[in-house]
Design an enzyme around this catalytic site. Structure first.
Site, PDB file in Angstrom:
ATOM      1  N   LYS A 102     -16.737  -6.814   7.628  1.00 15.54           N
ATOM      2  CA  LYS A 102     -15.506  -7.498   7.202  1.00 15.54           C
ATOM      3  C   LYS A 102     -14.711  -8.011   8.406  1.00 15.54           C
ATOM      4  O   LYS A 102     -13.639  -8.575   8.230  1.00 15.54           O
ATOM      5  CB  LYS A 102     -14.625  -6.551   6.366  1.00 15.54           C
ATOM      6  CG  LYS A 102     -15.100  -6.416   4.915  1.00 15.54           C
ATOM      7  CD  LYS A 102     -13.963  -5.906   4.022  1.00 15.54           C
ATOM      8  CE  LYS A 102     -14.362  -5.859   2.552  1.00 15.54           C
ATOM      9  NZ  LYS A 102     -13.248  -5.445   1.684  1.00 15.54           N
ATOM     10  N   ARG A 128      -1.670  -6.106  -8.210  1.00 16.52           N
ATOM     11  CA  ARG A 128      -0.540  -7.010  -8.009  1.00 16.52           C
ATOM     12  C   ARG A 128      -0.584  -8.013  -9.161  1.00 16.52           C
ATOM     13  O   ARG A 128      -0.303  -7.659 -10.291  1.00 16.52           O
ATOM     14  CB  ARG A 128      -0.645  -7.685  -6.633  1.00 16.52           C
ATOM     15  CG  ARG A 128      -0.419  -6.721  -5.479  1.00 16.52           C
ATOM     16  CD  ARG A 128      -0.797  -7.314  -4.160  1.00 16.52           C
ATOM     17  NE  ARG A 128      -2.211  -7.691  -4.155  1.00 16.52           N
ATOM     18  CZ  ARG A 128      -2.914  -8.042  -3.105  1.00 16.52           C
ATOM     19  NH1 ARG A 128      -2.347  -8.133  -1.948  1.00 16.52           N
ATOM     20  NH2 ARG A 128      -4.191  -8.326  -3.195  1.00 16.52           N
ATOM     21  N   SER A 160      -2.680  -7.930   3.166  1.00 14.53           N
ATOM     22  CA  SER A 160      -2.957  -7.757   4.597  1.00 14.53           C
ATOM     23  C   SER A 160      -3.352  -9.075   5.246  1.00 14.53           C
ATOM     24  O   SER A 160      -2.906  -9.386   6.359  1.00 14.53           O
ATOM     25  CB  SER A 160      -4.078  -6.728   4.784  1.00 14.53           C
ATOM     26  OG  SER A 160      -3.683  -5.477   4.274  1.00 14.53           O
ATOM     27  N   HIS A 164       0.824  -1.215   0.000  1.00 10.77           N
ATOM     28  CA  HIS A 164       0.000   0.000   0.000  1.00 10.77           C
ATOM     29  C   HIS A 164       0.860   1.268   0.000  1.00 10.77           C
ATOM     30  O   HIS A 164       0.554   2.219  -0.733  1.00 10.77           O
ATOM     31  CB  HIS A 164      -0.885   0.063   1.252  1.00 10.77           C
ATOM     32  CG  HIS A 164      -1.884  -1.042   1.391  1.00 10.77           C
ATOM     33  ND1 HIS A 164      -1.908  -1.885   2.474  1.00 10.77           N
ATOM     34  CD2 HIS A 164      -2.905  -1.440   0.592  1.00 10.77           C
ATOM     35  CE1 HIS A 164      -2.901  -2.749   2.353  1.00 10.77           C
ATOM     36  NE2 HIS A 164      -3.519  -2.504   1.205  1.00 10.77           N
TER      37      HIS A 164
HETATM   38  O1  PNS Z   1      -8.713  -3.096   0.454  1.00 13.43           O
HETATM   39  P1  PNS Z   1      -9.968  -3.666  -0.156  1.00 13.43           P
HETATM   40  O2  PNS Z   1     -10.737  -4.442   0.901  1.00 13.43           O
HETATM   41  O3  PNS Z   1      -9.682  -4.485  -1.392  1.00 13.43           O
HETATM   42  O4  PNS Z   1     -10.864  -2.407  -0.602  1.00 13.43           O
HETATM   43  C1  PNS Z   1     -12.140  -2.617  -1.130  1.00 13.43           C
HETATM   44  C2  PNS Z   1     -12.919  -1.283  -1.266  1.00 13.43           C
HETATM   45  C3  PNS Z   1     -12.913  -0.513   0.032  1.00 13.43           C
HETATM   46  C4  PNS Z   1     -12.270  -0.435  -2.327  1.00 13.43           C
HETATM   47  C5  PNS Z   1     -14.363  -1.653  -1.706  1.00 13.43           C
HETATM   48  O5  PNS Z   1     -14.861  -2.642  -0.840  1.00 13.43           O
HETATM   49  C6  PNS Z   1     -15.312  -0.460  -1.699  1.00 13.43           C
HETATM   50  O6  PNS Z   1     -15.175   0.441  -2.479  1.00 13.43           O
HETATM   51  N1  PNS Z   1     -16.294  -0.468  -0.762  1.00 13.43           N
HETATM   52  C7  PNS Z   1     -17.247   0.604  -0.615  1.00 13.43           C
HETATM   53  C8  PNS Z   1     -18.658   0.165  -1.034  1.00 13.43           C
HETATM   54  C9  PNS Z   1     -18.872   0.357  -2.523  1.00 13.43           C
HETATM   55  O7  PNS Z   1     -18.777   1.443  -3.050  1.00 13.43           O
HETATM   56  N2  PNS Z   1     -19.184  -0.753  -3.197  1.00 13.43           N
HETATM   57  C10 PNS Z   1     -19.418  -0.771  -4.613  1.00 13.43           C
HETATM   58  C11 PNS Z   1     -18.106  -0.736  -5.386  1.00 13.43           C
HETATM   59  S1  PNS Z   1     -18.026  -2.026  -6.508  1.00 13.43           S
END
Ligand code: PNS
Length: 163
Positions: free
Chosen positions: A41, A94, A132, A17
């Site tokens: 989560k 990645r 993570s 990150h």
């Molecule tokens: O680090 P991560 O867990 O891969 O991040 C995922 C994240 C936070 C980018 C994604 O879960 C997100 O944007 N969540 C917010 C809810 C949302 O907008 N969902 C629709 C997007 S497809």
């Protein structure tokens, strides 16, 4: 001025990150690192702890903190981006395995708001395998991840997991 949102769970932040944030600062005027506030989560660290760890880690690696903001969000990411006046969602890639999930999210976000662009930056190859979840599992099982995460994260991981 271009503001990019770098959203994620950051549970916890890794050098994968931090590399994306440094690269993002080369491309955009401002980067808002936005921690997802989602108890579903079942994160190991609270949102406050995750933000604190990011705040400790970035100065350690020389990030220009005058152009970085740390925040948390819940609800739809595109709504948050709009509220914050950001036209870009920044995500790291990645291996190929990330691609399908990221493509799906980027297209869904475009469907929800076509004015917000998703921009991908390739993770540093030294950290291609760092995630993570793996970092948590390896620490829990007594392995050494100290070169893969910022020092404060390593300390807090071991304290939290009692190892
Ligand atoms: O680090 P991560 O867990 O891969 O991040 C995922 C994240 C936070 C980018 C994604 O879960 C997100 O944007 N969540 C917010 C809810 C949302 O907008 N969902 C629709 C997007 S497809």
């Amino acid at each position: 001025m271009t503001t990019a949102i770098y959203p994620g769970s950051f549970d916890p932040i890794t050098h994968g990150h931090t590399g994306i944030i440094i690269s993002g600062l080369r491309c955009f005027d401002r980067v808002i690192v936005a921690v997802l506030n989602n108890e579903q989560k079942k994160p190991l660290f609270s949102v406050e702890e995750r933000i604190e760890m990011i705040g400790e880690a970035l100065p350690e690696i020389g990030a220009d903190m005058s152009r970085v903001e740390l925040d948390s969000f819940d609800g739809l990411l595109v709504d948050y981006a709009k509220r914050r006046g950001a036209g870009v969602i920044l995500r790291g890639l990645r291996a190929v395995a990330d691609f399908e999930y990221e493509l799906q999210m980027a297209n869904m976000n475009r469907h929800l708001n076509e004015e917000v662009e998703t921009v991908f930056i390739m993770a540093n190859d030294a950290y291609f395998y760092v995630a993570s979840n793996l970092v948590k599992e390896v620490t829990r099982l007594g392995g050494d991840v100290s070169s893969l995460v910022p020092p404060s994260v390593d300390r807090r991981l071991r304290a939290k997991l009692g190892v």
